[in-house]
Design an enzyme around this catalytic site. Structure first.
Site, PDB file in Angstrom:
ATOM      1  CG  ASP A 176      -1.851   1.160   1.224  1.00 29.21           C
ATOM      2  OD1 ASP A 176      -2.813   1.119   0.432  1.00 29.21           O
ATOM      3  OD2 ASP A 176      -1.621   2.128   1.975  1.00 29.21           O
ATOM      4  CE1 TYR A 216       0.518   7.630   2.779  1.00 25.52           C
ATOM      5  CE2 TYR A 216       0.993   5.426   1.980  1.00 25.52           C
ATOM      6  CZ  TYR A 216       0.121   6.328   2.520  1.00 25.52           C
ATOM      7  OH  TYR A 216      -1.151   5.933   2.814  1.00 25.52           O
ATOM      8  CD1 TRP A 238       1.127  11.870  12.480  1.00 26.10           C
ATOM      9  CD2 TRP A 238      -0.427  10.387  11.860  1.00 26.10           C
ATOM     10  NE1 TRP A 238       1.742  10.646  12.353  1.00 26.10           N
ATOM     11  CE2 TRP A 238       0.815   9.722  11.967  1.00 26.10           C
ATOM     12  CE3 TRP A 238      -1.562   9.650  11.478  1.00 26.10           C
ATOM     13  CZ2 TRP A 238       0.947   8.341  11.727  1.00 26.10           C
ATOM     14  CZ3 TRP A 238      -1.412   8.290  11.228  1.00 26.10           C
ATOM     15  CH2 TRP A 238      -0.168   7.651  11.351  1.00 26.10           C
ATOM     16  NE  ARG A 262       7.844  -3.383  15.882  1.00 33.88           N
ATOM     17  CZ  ARG A 262       8.938  -3.053  16.570  1.00 33.88           C
ATOM     18  NH1 ARG A 262       9.349  -3.823  17.571  1.00 33.88           N
ATOM     19  NH2 ARG A 262       9.605  -1.958  16.282  1.00 33.88           N
TER      20      ARG A 262
HETATM   21  P1  A2P Z   1       7.444  -0.303  13.912  1.00 31.67           P
HETATM   22  O1  A2P Z   1       7.622   0.240  12.539  1.00 31.67           O
HETATM   23  O2  A2P Z   1       8.526   0.133  14.845  1.00 31.67           O
HETATM   24  O3  A2P Z   1       7.223  -1.791  13.931  1.00 31.67           O
HETATM   25  P2  A2P Z   1      -0.518   0.472  11.864  1.00 31.67           P
HETATM   26  O4  A2P Z   1      -0.133  -0.642  10.957  1.00 31.67           O
HETATM   27  O5  A2P Z   1      -1.791   0.222  12.622  1.00 31.67           O
HETATM   28  O6  A2P Z   1      -0.480   1.803  11.212  1.00 31.67           O
HETATM   29  O7  A2P Z   1       0.590   0.520  13.037  1.00 31.67           O
HETATM   30  C1  A2P Z   1       1.906   0.879  12.764  1.00 31.67           C
HETATM   31  C2  A2P Z   1       2.655   1.057  14.048  1.00 31.67           C
HETATM   32  O8  A2P Z   1       2.659  -0.168  14.808  1.00 31.67           O
HETATM   33  C3  A2P Z   1       4.085   1.424  13.818  1.00 31.67           C
HETATM   34  O9  A2P Z   1       4.424   2.369  14.807  1.00 31.67           O
HETATM   35  C4  A2P Z   1       4.841   0.106  14.018  1.00 31.67           C
HETATM   36  O10 A2P Z   1       6.119   0.377  14.544  1.00 31.67           O
HETATM   37  C5  A2P Z   1       3.989  -0.611  15.025  1.00 31.67           C
HETATM   38  N1  A2P Z   1       3.969  -2.077  14.855  1.00 31.67           N
HETATM   39  C6  A2P Z   1       3.923  -2.758  13.689  1.00 31.67           C
HETATM   40  N2  A2P Z   1       3.840  -4.080  13.903  1.00 31.67           N
HETATM   41  C7  A2P Z   1       3.835  -4.252  15.242  1.00 31.67           C
HETATM   42  C8  A2P Z   1       3.758  -5.399  16.082  1.00 31.67           C
HETATM   43  N3  A2P Z   1       3.682  -6.619  15.584  1.00 31.67           N
HETATM   44  N4  A2P Z   1       3.779  -5.177  17.426  1.00 31.67           N
HETATM   45  C9  A2P Z   1       3.853  -3.937  17.932  1.00 31.67           C
HETATM   46  N5  A2P Z   1       3.914  -2.826  17.191  1.00 31.67           N
HETATM   47  C10 A2P Z   1       3.903  -2.975  15.853  1.00 31.67           C
END
Ligand code: A2P
Length: 281
Positions: free
Chosen positions: A21, A26, A198, A247
């Site tokens: 996406d 971005y 935001w 992650r």
């Molecule tokens: P990071 O890039 O450090 O992993 P969304 O997808 O709802 O927009 O959320 C994105 C946010 O969630 C980012 O800040 C990301 O940080 C964090 N994030 C992504 N995957 C995980 C996970 N499995 N556990 C905790 N936080 C996560």
């Protein structure tokens, strides 16, 4: 930081992700395109394995700007087509170089356009083969109906990308879209970041939720994996974002377990009907 998107997309493709996406605003489409092209050159994937979604920004709603804007995105990506092109938001800003045009009082400068005319220009992009499918984002029911009821409609929006997760489950919009064969793509499926510039941080962090964590414990999964599984199990596409390799992989390990009907109901009951991303403009 420069290069982090390139690395993350490459790791994601190696992990098995195929839906990417993106958006012009971005400012990393060049890195996304590079990652896809490198993985194709390596022989790991073919172009047709990838599903790339690009977005038409608010300053580009006038119909005559739609195709050139998509062509600009394709040039940045160095790809021949996008799989999905969507109108990012239903309201238009004044066209020009400023992505967030503001007047001397700091107020957004909007632009009067006709969403139906913008949609017709989107249809032309599909006919020209520049986008395989076309859709919308952040549209409410009324805005969707405007397109669906447009005289001479050629293509329906295939999808509507909106905020969707256990704290904002969108039951009514989901039902409406189901009835019209419009796929809901849920953004912020993990409750997004806690960036106060935001994000509405008055809503508690989703991944700290006790119910999600307790269910996760049962399956040896994290709250994030439970949240993603919940969405896909109710037919909502998820686009989790992470720049962290561990992650990125964790968020893909959601196809080896399923939630019971009771657990799905328990999670549905967490809905607070409060958005993290309020889009106050
Ligand atoms: P990071 O890039 O450090 O992993 P969304 O997808 O709802 O927009 O959320 C994105 C946010 O969630 C980012 O800040 C990301 O940080 C964090 N994030 C992504 N995957 C995980 C996970 N499995 N556990 C905790 N936080 C996560």
């Amino acid at each position: 930081p420069k290069g982090s998107c390139l690395e993350s997309v490459k790791i994601a493709i190696d992990t098995g992700y195929r839906h990417i996406d993106g958006a012009f605003v971005y400012y990393n489409e060049h890195e996304v395109g590079q990652a896809i092209r490198e993985k194709i050159a390596e022989g790991r994937i073919k172009r047709e394995d990838i599903f790339y979604c690009g977005k038409l920004w608010n300053t580009c709603h006038p119909p005559e700007l739609v195709r050139p804007t998509l062509e600009k995105t394709l040039k940045i990506l160095q790809l021949d087509y996008v799989d999905l092109y969507i109108i990012e938001l239903p309201m238009a800003f004044k066209p020009g170089d400023a992505i967030y045009p503001k007047d001397e009082n700091g107020k957004f400068i909007y632009h009067e356009t006709d969403l139906c005319a913008t949609w017709e220009a989107m249809e032309a992009c599909k006919d020209a083969g520049l986008a395989k499918s076309i859709g919308v984002s952040n549209f409410n029911r009324r805005q969707l109906e405007m397109i669906l009821n447009k005289p001479g409609l050629k293509y329906k929006p295939v999808s509507n990308q909106v905020e969707c997760h256990p704290y904002f489950t969108q039951p009514k919009l989901l039902e409406f879209c189901r009835q019209h064969d419009i796929v809901i793509v849920g953004y912020s499926p993990l409750g997004t970041s806690r960036d106060e510039t935001w994000v509405n941080v008055s809503s508690p962090p989703l991944l700290k939720d006790p119910v999600l964590n307790a269910i996760g414990k049962k399956y040896n999964k994290t709250a994030a994996q439970v949240a993603l599984r919940f969405s896909i199990q109710r037919g909502v596409v998820v686009i989790p974002k992470s720049f962290n390799p561990q992650r990125i992989r964790e968020n893909f390990q959601i196809f080896d377990f399923s939630l019971t009907e009771k657990e799905m109901k328990e999670i549905e009951a967490l809905n607070k009907n409060v958005r993290y991303v309020e889009l106050l403009m």
